[in-house]
Design a protein around this motif. Structure first.
Motif, short mmCIF file in Angstrom:
data_model
loop_
_atom_site.label_atom_id
_atom_site.label_comp_id
_atom_site.label_asym_id
_atom_site.label_seq_id
_atom_site.Cartn_x
_atom_site.Cartn_y
_atom_site.Cartn_z
N ILE A 145 -0.37 -19.93 2.53
CA ILE A 145 0.09 -20.13 1.14
C ILE A 145 0.13 -18.80 0.37
CG2 ILE A 145 -0.78 -22.50 1.00
CD1 ILE A 145 -2.92 -21.20 -0.98
N LEU A 179 2.60 -1.72 11.89
CA LEU A 179 1.29 -2.39 11.85
C LEU A 179 1.42 -3.84 12.31
CD1 LEU A 179 -1.72 -2.22 10.95
CD2 LEU A 179 -0.98 -3.04 8.73
N MET A 194 -4.37 -16.91 -7.54
CA MET A 194 -4.48 -16.67 -6.09
C MET A 194 -5.90 -16.94 -5.60
SD MET A 194 -2.31 -13.26 -5.29
CE MET A 194 -0.59 -13.13 -5.70
N ILE A 195 -6.00 -17.50 -4.38
CA ILE A 195 -7.31 -17.79 -3.80
C ILE A 195 -7.91 -16.48 -3.29
CG2 ILE A 195 -8.44 -18.92 -1.85
CD1 ILE A 195 -6.26 -21.12 -2.17
N PHE A 239 -8.93 -19.54 6.08
CA PHE A 239 -9.18 -18.13 5.80
C PHE A 239 -8.58 -17.80 4.45
CE2 PHE A 239 -8.30 -13.68 5.45
CZ PHE A 239 -9.50 -13.13 5.88
N PRO A 240 -9.36 -17.25 3.50
CA PRO A 240 -10.79 -17.01 3.57
C PRO A 240 -11.54 -18.34 3.77
CG PRO A 240 -9.83 -15.89 1.66
CD PRO A 240 -8.77 -16.76 2.22
N GLU A 285 1.79 -12.71 -1.23
CA GLU A 285 1.46 -11.79 -2.32
C GLU A 285 2.46 -10.64 -2.44
OE1 GLU A 285 -2.42 -10.40 -1.32
OE2 GLU A 285 -3.39 -12.20 -2.11
N ASN A 295 0.82 -11.24 4.41
CA ASN A 295 0.38 -11.05 3.03
C ASN A 295 0.17 -12.37 2.31
OD1 ASN A 295 0.14 -8.28 2.93
ND2 ASN A 295 2.30 -7.98 2.46
N ALA A 296 -0.20 -13.40 3.08
CA ALA A 296 -0.55 -14.68 2.43
C ALA A 296 -1.91 -14.50 1.76
CB ALA A 296 -0.62 -15.78 3.47
N SER A 297 -2.15 -15.27 0.69
CA SER A 297 -3.47 -15.12 0.06
C SER A 297 -4.50 -15.99 0.77
CB SER A 297 -3.42 -15.46 -1.43
OG SER A 297 -3.20 -16.82 -1.61
N ALA A 298 -4.04 -17.03 1.51
CA ALA A 298 -4.96 -17.89 2.25
C ALA A 298 -4.19 -18.69 3.28
CB ALA A 298 -5.69 -18.84 1.29
N TYR A 321 -11.85 -10.25 1.74
CA TYR A 321 -10.44 -9.91 2.01
C TYR A 321 -9.88 -9.02 0.91
CZ TYR A 321 -5.49 -11.39 2.90
OH TYR A 321 -4.15 -11.46 3.16
N ASP A 325 -11.84 -14.53 -1.88
CA ASP A 325 -13.29 -14.54 -1.65
C ASP A 325 -13.86 -13.16 -1.94
OD1 ASP A 325 -12.22 -13.10 0.45
OD2 ASP A 325 -13.62 -13.88 1.93
N VAL A 344 -2.59 -14.71 8.36
CA VAL A 344 -2.72 -14.61 6.90
C VAL A 344 -2.50 -13.16 6.46
CG1 VAL A 344 -4.37 -14.73 4.98
CG2 VAL A 344 -4.23 -16.61 6.61
N VAL A 345 -3.20 -12.25 7.12
CA VAL A 345 -3.18 -10.84 6.68
C VAL A 345 -1.80 -10.22 6.86
CG1 VAL A 345 -4.11 -8.55 7.18
CG2 VAL A 345 -5.64 -10.50 7.04
N ASN A 387 -6.94 -8.13 -0.64
CA ASN A 387 -5.53 -8.47 -0.82
C ASN A 387 -5.12 -8.00 -2.22
OD1 ASN A 387 -7.04 -10.29 -2.25
ND2 ASN A 387 -6.02 -12.11 -1.48
N ILE A 404 -0.71 -5.32 0.62
CA ILE A 404 -0.78 -5.22 -0.85
C ILE A 404 -2.08 -4.52 -1.24
CG2 ILE A 404 -0.65 -6.50 -3.03
CD1 ILE A 404 1.85 -6.75 -1.25
N ASN A 422 -4.85 -6.50 3.60
CA ASN A 422 -3.40 -6.67 3.81
C ASN A 422 -2.64 -5.52 3.14
OD1 ASN A 422 -3.10 -7.29 1.09
ND2 ASN A 422 -2.51 -9.42 1.41
N GLU A 474 -6.66 -15.58 10.93
CA GLU A 474 -6.93 -14.38 10.13
C GLU A 474 -5.76 -13.40 10.20
OE1 GLU A 474 -10.87 -12.30 10.61
OE2 GLU A 474 -9.49 -10.71 11.21
N ARG A 475 -5.27 -13.17 11.43
CA ARG A 475 -4.17 -12.21 11.59
C ARG A 475 -2.89 -12.72 10.94
NH1 ARG A 475 -5.89 -8.67 15.79
NH2 ARG A 475 -7.98 -8.23 15.05
N ILE A 511 -2.48 3.64 11.10
CA ILE A 511 -1.04 3.35 11.19
C ILE A 511 -0.36 3.52 9.84
CG2 ILE A 511 0.63 1.49 11.60
CD1 ILE A 511 -1.30 0.47 13.79
#
Lengths: 536, 114
Positions: free
Chosen positions: A251, A165, B1-2, A219-220, A254, A199-202, B23, B4, A195-196, B25, B60, B58, A192-193, B94
């Motif tokens: 940051i 992925l 954790m932050i 992001f968010p 996760e 597995n960062a939370s932001a 998101y 939204d 972060v995702v 997460n 997780i 994500n 966005e990509r 995937i």
């Protein structure tokens, strides 16, 4: 041992073997730990004929026992009988409701605890039962290892899929970034990509120019930069491009167990996204630059076409005079214009004009001037009135920063009389046949500058035989060399005084040559335009 | 954790519809799982996850969804994803989620799907 007893034992053993085989199959198909415990409890209970079998689990020696499967809820009060050690402990109890307490250490430092009640027939657990318990515990141990392997296999597949992925997203993001044409969208997508996939939370991107923040995105959305900067668990990267610095912060990586440290793969991923963004921004810049160049090229081409149509291909032949003209447009296409228009009363209007500015706007204004002149000249109105009318037309047709310096001399070829207006243009140079050079300044302000009815004061002069008149634009005296030195009015005047070629065209050619010898390799920055008249 | 992340849910018969926003997460995944476990899970045979207002998930978050799928499969239930953004759809493909869960274009289709 009697034969009947022996046969009974053999039957019992055969039954047990079959039970082990079936038990292992059932345990191996357990969906989770609770399922495994429930299945094992049923198998053990069925084989030992116990009232109840309660199963507990401890992740590590220092953690509490957790009930996995209870036949009797009261059993939880007796977990003190379960003592985790590195070896299997089977204690046969005599003084409470539970007759067997088992602690089974597992391969991953966890423990199973079993509290087994008394047998249905209330008899003591026999030697055969004790052996059976040992064998079933081995069965549980094997099934647990199979469960762990199955879990690891799932985790491995998940991890591999996640790597696929990440790789896929990296490729997709590169393609998507190259298709976007706005910097803001590029920043949003890359952030966005990043972060995702880590597995960062932001995360955020801050764009600096000369140490000032010119753009900030999170992001968010809606997260303050300081909230991110203060995090103790973060990953950074940055790059500089076209005078701007782009700083990424991600940051709080996760995991299901909470926040963990970013690893090397995360760093590689973030840097890859940053490189993709850098490349996309650079491409966007180059694309815009190419478009602008293409637009300028098209505009210049249009301007050049307009100018070519207005500048006369051939000047009229005037009996008793020799007239020649030239216009060498600069690379940027200026707004110079010259012409000689034969009027219906036999006179000729010699015209020289220069529009402030270059390109299509200048060319269009020249076109307006050309059309206006052709309309009004045959009306034979006085030149000062004609200048006022044309001034009004140009004023209304042009933006405030556009005006035209304009020189017109209407020649009566029969008597050599020249009726002149100079509207803010370079003075024409008149070389008298006695070698005296006169500058003709008569006129007023440039056309299109004001529309307040300011007067244009004309001048009349008479050309004598062998008098020579030069009209020109500022492209000649202001032509610069590599030392930024102008050709100058003085040098032009000296040239006109010095060289008196018999033909106008020879003078024009020699003048252009002299200007070029001054500017040498320096690119021509303005149009070179001149009109030269000799009275025979 | 932050975060939204927001969600709301409704029950229709033996189906639970969870609509998410933001998101997915760790926090988002946990909230979805909590929402499911807060209901009488044995009575629920289908969970419809409406991701119309979610654009990113994500890994997780995905691990929570896999747990939900496993839990539902144990009781012969199923999870149906709806209103998927193209990038989430590709992510789920995937990660192999469609081997054990379904997808439909709309909630209405998910409600009607066998």
């Amino acid at each position: 041992m009697a034969s009947a007893e022996l046969n009974l034992l053999v039957d019992k053993l055969n039954l047990q073997v079959k039970s082990f085989q079936e038990g292992f199959e059932v345990l191996s198909n357990s969906k989770n730990l609770t399922d495994l415990a429930r299945n094992f409890s049923h198998i053990l209970r069925g084989n030992l004929l116990s009232i109840n079998v309660n199963i507990f689990y401890k992740e590590q020696s220092e953690k509490d026992w957790r009930a996995l499967y209870l036949h009797n809820k009261e059993a939880i009060k007796f977990t003190y009988e379960l003592k985790p050690e590195n070896i299997l402990k089977i204690n046969f109890l005599t003084d409470n409701n539970y007759k067997v307490a088992i602690t089974l250490p597992m391969i991953n430092s966890s423990y199973f605890g079993l509290l087994i009640g008394q047998k249905i027939d209330k008899k003591e657990y026999s030697s055969f039962d004790r052996v059976s318990i040992q064998i079933f515990l081995q069965l549980l141990d094997n099934a647990y290892q199979a469960y762990l392997n199955n879990k690891k296999e799932k985790e491995l597949i998940f991890s591999l899929n996640n790597r696929v992925l990440q790789l896929n997203s990296l490729i997709d993001t590169g393609i998507e970034l190259s298709a976007l044409d706005k910097t803001e969208s590029l920043l949003e997508l890359a952030l966005e990509r990043a972060v995702v996939l880590t597995n960062a939370s932001a995360g955020c991107i801050t764009v600096y120019e000369n140490d000032n923040i010119i753009k900030y995105l999170s992001f968010p959305p809606g997260i303050e930069e300081n909230d991110l900067k203060e995090s103790t668990n973060k990953l950074n990267t940055e790059f500089s491009l076209l005078g701007k610095t782009y700083k990424f912060i991600l940051i709080e990586k996760e995991s299901r167990a909470g926040v963990i440290e970013f690893d090397d793969t995360d760093k590689i991923l973030l840097e890859a996204f940053a490189r993709q963004l850098e490349s996309a921004i650079e491409n966007e810049h180059l694309h815009k630059e190419a478009l602008e160049k293409e637009n300028i090229k098209k505009e210049l081409s249009v301007a050049s076409d307009i100018q070519k149509k207005i500048i006369p291909e051939k000047l009229p032949e005037i009996d008793g005079y020799d007239l020649a003209g030239i216009n060498i447009p600069s690379k940027e296409v200026g707004g110079d214009y010259y012409d000689c228009i034969e009027l219906n009363d036999g006179r000729y209007a010699l015209i020289m004009a220069d529009v402030a500015g270059k390109g299509v706007p200048a060319a269009l204004l020249v076109s307006t001037l050309n059309a206006s002149l052709k309309s009004y000249l045959d009306l034979q109105i006085p030149l000062d009135k004609l200048a006022q009318k044309i001034n009004s037309i140009i004023y209304n047709a042009s933006p405030s920063n556009k005006f035209i310096t304009f020189f017109i001399a209407v020649l009566n070829p029969k008597n050599g009389e020249l009726d002149i207006i100079n509207a803010g243009h370079n003075p024409a140079l008149l070389l008298r046949n006695n070698g005296v050079l006169q500058k003709i300044n008569a006129g007023g302000v440039a056309l299109g500058m004001f529309n307040m009815g300011l007067p244009f004061v004309g001048e009349k002069i008479t050309l004598n035989s062998a008098d020579r008149l030069l009209l020109f634009t500022d492209g000649i005296p202001e032509a610069m060399n590599e030392n930024e030195e102008e050709y100058s009015d003085e040098r032009l005047e000296e040239f006109i005084e010095k060289y008196q070629f018999p033909k106008s065209s020879e003078l024009i050619d020699a003048l252009v040559h002299d200007v070029k010898s001054h500017t040498r390799e320096c690119p021509q920055s303005d149009d070179i335009t001149a009109l030269y008249l000799i009275k025979h | 954790m932050i975060s939204d992340f927001k969600l709301n849910s409704e029950i229709k018969g033996n189906m639970l519809i969870i609509s998410t926003e933001g998101y997915i997460n760790n926090n988002g995944g946990q909230k979805i799982a909590d929402e499911f476990y807060s209901k009488k899970t044995n009575d629920i045979k289908k969970v419809i996850l409406n991701l119309e207002k979610t654009k990113v998930v994500n890994s997780i978050g995905i691990s929570f969804l896999i747990e939900l799928i496993e839990k539902l499969n144990e009781s012969n239930g199923k999870l149906v994803f709806t209103n998927l953004d193209a990038s989430i759809d590709k992510t789920f493909t995937i990660m192999g989620l469609y081997h054990f869960a379904e997808k439909t274009d709309t909630v209405e289709q998910a409600l009607g799907a066998g």
